[in-house]
Design a protein around this motif. Structure first.
Motif, PDB file in Angstrom:
ATOM      1  N   HIS A  90       1.150  -1.051  -0.111  1.00  0.00           N
ATOM      2  CA  HIS A  90       0.087  -0.458  -0.298  1.00  0.00           C
ATOM      3  C   HIS A  90       0.833   1.303   0.327  1.00  0.00           C
ATOM      4  N   GLN A  91       1.912   1.414   0.426  1.00  0.00           N
ATOM      5  CA  GLN A  91       2.671   2.377   0.416  1.00  0.00           C
ATOM      6  C   GLN A  91       3.204   2.899  -0.478  1.00  0.00           C
ATOM      7  N   ARG A  92       3.581   1.820  -1.447  1.00  0.00           N
ATOM      8  CA  ARG A  92       4.518   1.397  -3.165  1.00  0.00           C
ATOM      9  C   ARG A  92       3.657   2.152  -3.863  1.00  0.00           C
ATOM     10  N   ILE A  93       1.919   1.789  -3.925  1.00  0.00           N
ATOM     11  CA  ILE A  93       0.897   2.056  -4.592  1.00  0.00           C
ATOM     12  C   ILE A  93       0.476   3.705  -4.519  1.00  0.00           C
ATOM     13  N   SER A  94       0.978   4.507  -2.699  1.00  0.00           N
ATOM     14  CA  SER A  94       0.323   5.239  -2.752  1.00  0.00           C
ATOM     15  C   SER A  94       1.315   6.480  -2.947  1.00  0.00           C
ATOM     16  N   ARG A  95       2.713   5.940  -2.895  1.00  0.00           N
ATOM     17  CA  ARG A  95       3.606   6.650  -3.842  1.00  0.00           C
ATOM     18  C   ARG A  95       3.465   6.621  -4.811  1.00  0.00           C
TER      19      ARG A  95
ATOM     20  N   GLU B   4     -11.860   2.451  -6.516  1.00  0.00           N
ATOM     21  CA  GLU B   4     -11.438   1.141  -5.830  1.00  0.00           C
ATOM     22  C   GLU B   4     -11.329  -0.332  -6.558  1.00  0.00           C
ATOM     23  N   HIS B   5     -12.172  -0.268  -7.463  1.00  0.00           N
ATOM     24  CA  HIS B   5     -12.010  -2.294  -7.600  1.00  0.00           C
ATOM     25  C   HIS B   5     -10.452  -1.429  -8.952  1.00  0.00           C
ATOM     26  N   ALA B   6     -10.606   0.049  -9.532  1.00  0.00           N
ATOM     27  CA  ALA B   6     -10.266   0.033 -10.687  1.00  0.00           C
ATOM     28  C   ALA B   6      -8.540  -0.258 -10.647  1.00  0.00           C
ATOM     29  N   LEU B   7      -8.837   0.408  -9.283  1.00  0.00           N
ATOM     30  CA  LEU B   7      -7.106   0.503  -8.806  1.00  0.00           C
ATOM     31  C   LEU B   7      -6.780  -0.201  -8.104  1.00  0.00           C
ATOM     32  N   ALA B   8      -7.418  -1.887  -7.739  1.00  0.00           N
ATOM     33  CA  ALA B   8      -7.186  -2.855  -7.008  1.00  0.00           C
ATOM     34  C   ALA B   8      -6.732  -3.776  -8.587  1.00  0.00           C
ATOM     35  N   GLN B   9      -6.973  -3.222  -9.744  1.00  0.00           N
ATOM     36  CA  GLN B   9      -7.202  -4.467 -10.773  1.00  0.00           C
ATOM     37  C   GLN B   9      -5.855  -3.894 -11.479  1.00  0.00           C
ATOM     38  N   ARG B  10      -5.315  -2.335 -11.735  1.00  0.00           N
ATOM     39  CA  ARG B  10      -4.394  -2.460 -11.718  1.00  0.00           C
ATOM     40  C   ARG B  10      -3.076  -2.344 -11.353  1.00  0.00           C
TER      41      ARG B  10
ATOM     42  N   SER C  98      -6.032  -6.346  -2.987  1.00  0.00           N
ATOM     43  CA  SER C  98      -6.847  -6.759  -2.853  1.00  0.00           C
ATOM     44  C   SER C  98      -7.165  -4.920  -2.935  1.00  0.00           C
ATOM     45  N   ARG C  99      -8.489  -5.102  -2.499  1.00  0.00           N
ATOM     46  CA  ARG C  99      -9.467  -3.470  -1.951  1.00  0.00           C
ATOM     47  C   ARG C  99      -8.896  -3.145  -1.351  1.00  0.00           C
ATOM     48  N   THR C 100      -8.907  -4.003  -0.541  1.00  0.00           N
ATOM     49  CA  THR C 100      -8.107  -3.278   1.261  1.00  0.00           C
ATOM     50  C   THR C 100      -6.735  -2.555   1.214  1.00  0.00           C
TER      51      THR C 100
END
Length: 235
Positions: free
Chosen positions: A8-13, A33-39, A43-45
């Motif tokens: 989640h830290q890598r994604i937020s950066r 959230e669903h689109a970002l999870a797929q990208r 997980s959505r969490t």
């Protein structure tokens, strides 16, 4: 492994870099959230944890049932231009509308500012999102009726930015003060903002003065707290 960022830290950066680069204009929604999870293949969490970090950094705000939106404060504004103008300058997907330019008398304001004369040129503006025409701010600017300014009610702004008009009129801000509070909007303000009377908005009152202390401008702004926030730095 120590020093390796969590998912989640890598994604937020990554998202923070994209927001600051303008990939997601301020005021517009991020992908769901669903689109970002797929990208990112997570997980959505994990996505929710990444979005929480972006919220802590004041890069987005999450609206219940509407997703996550980029904050205007993701790009530092230039307060010399007021609230509405810098968002347009920084490509925030906004439109500034001038509602009225008129001469007005305000004895209470003149007394507050320590002025002998109570005559001002008042410019009323709103700022709205290009995406859905949501009005996010209503601003009233009070200017001294000096040559170059007192003609505005008759001739308007033309193509010149407000800062250029002030400069040509010899009004050069050097210092000032700004007060921030919150209050419900009244019926007239609610109509201009396309909101319900009583909706809560941030209010700023900013007074600018020249190097010799003479009055330059007084601006009263009502700001949608879903799109604006007060940021203080210290130390």
């Amino acid at each position: 492994m120590t020093g390796v960022p969590l998912k989640h830290q890598r994604i937020s950066r990554i998202l923070a870099q994209e927001i600051r680069a303008g990939s997601y204009p301020a005021g517009e929604p991020l992908p769901g959230e669903h689109a970002l999870a797929q990208r990112f293949g997570v997980s959505r969490t994990t996505i929710r944890a990444a979005l929480a970090e972006l919220t802590e950094e004041s890069l987005i705000t999450t609206r219940t049932g509407k997703g996550s939106y980029v904050r205007f404060d993701a790009r530092p504004p230039d307060d010399r231009l007021g609230w509405a103008r810098p968002r347009a300058v920084h490509g925030a997907g906004t439109t500034v509308r001038t509602l009225a330019v008129r001469e007005t008398r305000d004895g209470a304001l003149a007394a507050e500012l320590g002025l002998e004369k109570d005559v001002f040129v008042c410019v009323e503006r709103t700022c709205e999102l290009v995406t859905d025409a949501t009005v996010v701010s209503y601003e009233r600017s009070f200017l001294p009726p000096v040559p170059g300014i007192r003609e505005l009610p008759a001739h308007g702004f033309g193509q010149d930015p407000p800062t250029e008009l002030l400069r040509r009129a010899g009004l050069r801000p050097d210092h000032g003060e700004q007060r921030v509070s919150g209050r419900p909007v009244d019926t007239h303000e609610a109509e201009l903002l396309r909101r319900a009377p009583g909706d809560w908005f941030l209010q700023t009152r900013r007074t600018s003065r020249a190097a010799d202390g003479s009055f330059v401008e007084h601006v009263v702004s009502l700001l949608d707290p879903d799109h604006f926030e007060l940021t203080l730095t210290f130390g």
